[in-house]
Write a protein that holds these residues in place. Sequence first.
Motif, PDB file in Angstrom:
ATOM      1  N   ALA A 419       0.838  -1.205   0.000  1.00  0.00           N
ATOM      2  CA  ALA A 419       0.000   0.000   0.000  1.00  0.00           C
ATOM      3  C   ALA A 419       0.873   1.255   0.000  1.00  0.00           C
ATOM      4  O   ALA A 419       0.580   2.243  -0.691  1.00  0.00           O
ATOM      5  CB  ALA A 419      -0.923  -0.006   1.216  1.00  0.00           C
ATOM      6  N   GLU A 420       1.961   1.222   0.762  1.00  0.00           N
ATOM      7  CA  GLU A 420       2.914   2.349   0.776  1.00  0.00           C
ATOM      8  C   GLU A 420       3.534   2.547  -0.612  1.00  0.00           C
ATOM      9  O   GLU A 420       3.715   3.677  -1.064  1.00  0.00           O
ATOM     10  CB  GLU A 420       4.020   2.084   1.799  1.00  0.00           C
ATOM     11  N   TYR A 421       3.854   1.437  -1.255  1.00  0.00           N
ATOM     12  CA  TYR A 421       4.423   1.505  -2.605  1.00  0.00           C
ATOM     13  C   TYR A 421       3.454   2.197  -3.572  1.00  0.00           C
ATOM     14  O   TYR A 421       3.837   3.082  -4.335  1.00  0.00           O
ATOM     15  CB  TYR A 421       4.750   0.096  -3.095  1.00  0.00           C
ATOM     16  N   ARG A 422       2.188   1.797  -3.504  1.00  0.00           N
ATOM     17  CA  ARG A 422       1.180   2.403  -4.370  1.00  0.00           C
ATOM     18  C   ARG A 422       1.048   3.905  -4.089  1.00  0.00           C
ATOM     19  O   ARG A 422       0.906   4.718  -5.006  1.00  0.00           O
ATOM     20  CB  ARG A 422      -0.167   1.709  -4.150  1.00  0.00           C
ATOM     21  N   MET A 423       1.091   4.268  -2.831  1.00  0.00           N
ATOM     22  CA  MET A 423       0.994   5.683  -2.456  1.00  0.00           C
ATOM     23  C   MET A 423       2.178   6.485  -2.992  1.00  0.00           C
ATOM     24  O   MET A 423       2.015   7.608  -3.475  1.00  0.00           O
ATOM     25  CB  MET A 423       0.927   5.819  -0.928  1.00  0.00           C
ATOM     26  N   GLN A 430       9.900  10.068  -4.792  1.00  0.00           N
ATOM     27  CA  GLN A 430      11.023   9.146  -4.961  1.00  0.00           C
ATOM     28  C   GLN A 430      11.653   8.752  -3.637  1.00  0.00           C
ATOM     29  O   GLN A 430      12.069   7.599  -3.452  1.00  0.00           O
ATOM     30  CB  GLN A 430      12.081   9.777  -5.880  1.00  0.00           C
ATOM     31  N   MET A 431      11.715   9.681  -2.703  1.00  0.00           N
ATOM     32  CA  MET A 431      12.296   9.361  -1.403  1.00  0.00           C
ATOM     33  C   MET A 431      11.435   8.319  -0.683  1.00  0.00           C
ATOM     34  O   MET A 431      11.952   7.350  -0.111  1.00  0.00           O
ATOM     35  CB  MET A 431      12.396  10.640  -0.547  1.00  0.00           C
ATOM     36  N   ARG A 432      10.136   8.519  -0.757  1.00  0.00           N
ATOM     37  CA  ARG A 432       9.218   7.565  -0.130  1.00  0.00           C
ATOM     38  C   ARG A 432       9.333   6.194  -0.802  1.00  0.00           C
ATOM     39  O   ARG A 432       9.272   5.161  -0.134  1.00  0.00           O
ATOM     40  CB  ARG A 432       7.783   8.091  -0.229  1.00  0.00           C
ATOM     41  N   LEU A 433       9.529   6.197  -2.114  1.00  0.00           N
ATOM     42  CA  LEU A 433       9.666   4.948  -2.850  1.00  0.00           C
ATOM     43  C   LEU A 433      10.912   4.183  -2.392  1.00  0.00           C
ATOM     44  O   LEU A 433      10.878   2.960  -2.203  1.00  0.00           O
ATOM     45  CB  LEU A 433       9.735   5.222  -4.354  1.00  0.00           C
ATOM     46  N   ILE A 435      12.351   4.343   0.511  1.00  0.00           N
ATOM     47  CA  ILE A 435      12.095   3.833   1.865  1.00  0.00           C
ATOM     48  C   ILE A 435      11.243   2.568   1.799  1.00  0.00           C
ATOM     49  O   ILE A 435      11.501   1.576   2.497  1.00  0.00           O
ATOM     50  CB  ILE A 435      11.399   4.919   2.717  1.00  0.00           C
ATOM     51  N   VAL A 436      10.229   2.608   0.924  1.00  0.00           N
ATOM     52  CA  VAL A 436       9.336   1.459   0.783  1.00  0.00           C
ATOM     53  C   VAL A 436      10.095   0.236   0.284  1.00  0.00           C
ATOM     54  O   VAL A 436       9.881  -0.883   0.770  1.00  0.00           O
ATOM     55  CB  VAL A 436       8.168   1.791  -0.172  1.00  0.00           C
ATOM     56  N   MET A 437      10.989   0.431  -0.693  1.00  0.00           N
ATOM     57  CA  MET A 437      11.745  -0.704  -1.220  1.00  0.00           C
ATOM     58  C   MET A 437      12.615  -1.322  -0.132  1.00  0.00           C
ATOM     59  O   MET A 437      12.788  -2.552  -0.065  1.00  0.00           O
ATOM     60  CB  MET A 437      12.600  -0.269  -2.410  1.00  0.00           C
ATOM     61  N   ASN A 438      13.163  -0.495   0.755  1.00  0.00           N
ATOM     62  CA  ASN A 438      13.934  -1.020   1.886  1.00  0.00           C
ATOM     63  C   ASN A 438      13.033  -1.792   2.852  1.00  0.00           C
ATOM     64  O   ASN A 438      13.441  -2.799   3.441  1.00  0.00           O
ATOM     65  CB  ASN A 438      14.628   0.126   2.633  1.00  0.00           C
TER      66      ASN A 438
END
Length: 595
Positions: A419-423, A430-433, A435-438
Amino acid sequence: MAYRYGSISLTRWQLALLVGTPVAIGLGIYVYRKSISERKSIGDNDASNNVGDRKKGLPGKDKNQTLSIDGTTEDKEFELKKKKAELESLKLSPLKEATMYKNEGNVCYRNGKYDEAISFYDKAIDKCPSEERTDLAIFYQNRAAAYEMLKKWNRVKEDCTRSLQYNPQYAKAYYRRAKAHEATNDLMDCLDDVTATCILEMFHNNSTIMYADRILKQTGREATERALKEHVPVLPSKYFIYTYLSSFIADPIETITILAPEEGVALKGFARAKKALEDRQYEDVIAACTEEIETSEAESQYKSEALLLRGTFYLLSGNFAAAKHDLDAVINNAAAEVSLHAAALIKRASLHIQQEEKDLGLVDFDAASKLQPNNPDIYHQRAQIYILLDQLNEALSEFEKVIKMAPNHAMAYVQKCYAEYRMSLMSQDQMRLMIVMNEFKNAIEKYPDCVECFSLMGQVLSDQQQFQQADEFYEKALKLAPDNASLHVHRAIMLLQWKGDIEKAITLINHALEVDSKCLLAYETLGTIEVQRANLNHAVDLFEKAIKLAKSKSEMSHLYALRNAAVAQINVTSKLGIDMAKISALAAGIAPPSM
């Protein structure tokens, strides 16, 4: 629409985008280029052309010119009278005279004088020599246009049919007859005609494609309404049922312990149902629960539990009426334990969502949260529904509650990551992305035996076109769950994106069906591929197999639309003597066929 989120699920439109190039618009078949060049028909001098031009704001008459009573300019009226006088002094050929009448009919049509237009088209048809087939096709089609304005639909159909007898590849006549069929609710005939129009236009006309899409959806809905009266509910595969049951954290049925019977004594009723659950003999669950429910009150110890479990299995099989009956019985039983009551509300909420009754479903979730606020299943199941509804903020909030209540629940943790990835994609953050991948990597390290972690990571990497890495995660997921047929299908779809390897994809999907003959996604995906390969009869067979496994109305309607699209192509290509493989290649921008 998927029933639940687990084991990755692509939307129907995502599936269409992956399988076909270029885009498929919900039809499984109607492909078109992104840059659509609208083609204006000027060769046939159709009466309806100028009306459409005026609606589109195309150049028309000079605003400063004065209109006469019939709508033509004074100068134009004078010119017409002058030409008519000249023509009367000459002996016209039959075709020229017919053309003159057609032109007069066109003037009347443009000025809204449809009965007069019809009279002139009558004369044009009477005068036109029978060997002038192209002209006769135009005259009949123009008269059909006038009948259309008068809503005389049977006359429209008759004239379009005559037009097509003279010119079997006249796209405009097919399109007009399609609209007449729609007006009289002959939707399958309408679908055939609009499909013919799409094919003859080489799928270049966006408005025709969208019209076909709308008719397909309507035929799908109507076919579903008819089919549901005779539809036989079918339990999904053992793996699907096991995964679904495993997604619950505080299932009250799971906590019940049944004492082993004395030697030689057979298990009965709910005890037999519990044993069937443990042994994954799911086909026996409903019958065993029924045995418990039909036992007298004095002898039945687990009537409410049996109703809840049977209702759950009716829900899984798509027998929604029976499921609601059982779940209502638990919910309305004041003596039922709170945990059973809450679980029944959760299941009934899911039932409402599958029947496209979103508001009723959310009401049931709210009722369950008031009844048992510390039950993590309420928030977990509601979070998955929010993801399906694209309400991602709400989904994240629910997942946070689940993780606080059940910090070691791997599925909730990784689904929150998704869900975070979709957001992050929606916000283009990009920064949030990053973090999500980690967070995904942390999930895999924390839960190395969780299939969901690897499968969702594979989907995310595939979304980012990191196909090599995605494939590695799909392989790891399949090592953990080789019986998960959906994983084989998703890997096949990824390979189509990555390498366009149709043969390898088909091999993987066929293997999925060997693993699980009830994998609806496999039948649907393979059917869509076969449509793209112009193997239409095989595609129809595959879609029909998928329809038998459908659970919800929306799912069945979508599958009927795919099936009807393929049937329409079979009908049209047979009638026109067209090779659909060549048409598909041309529409996709490949070397055009010789026709």
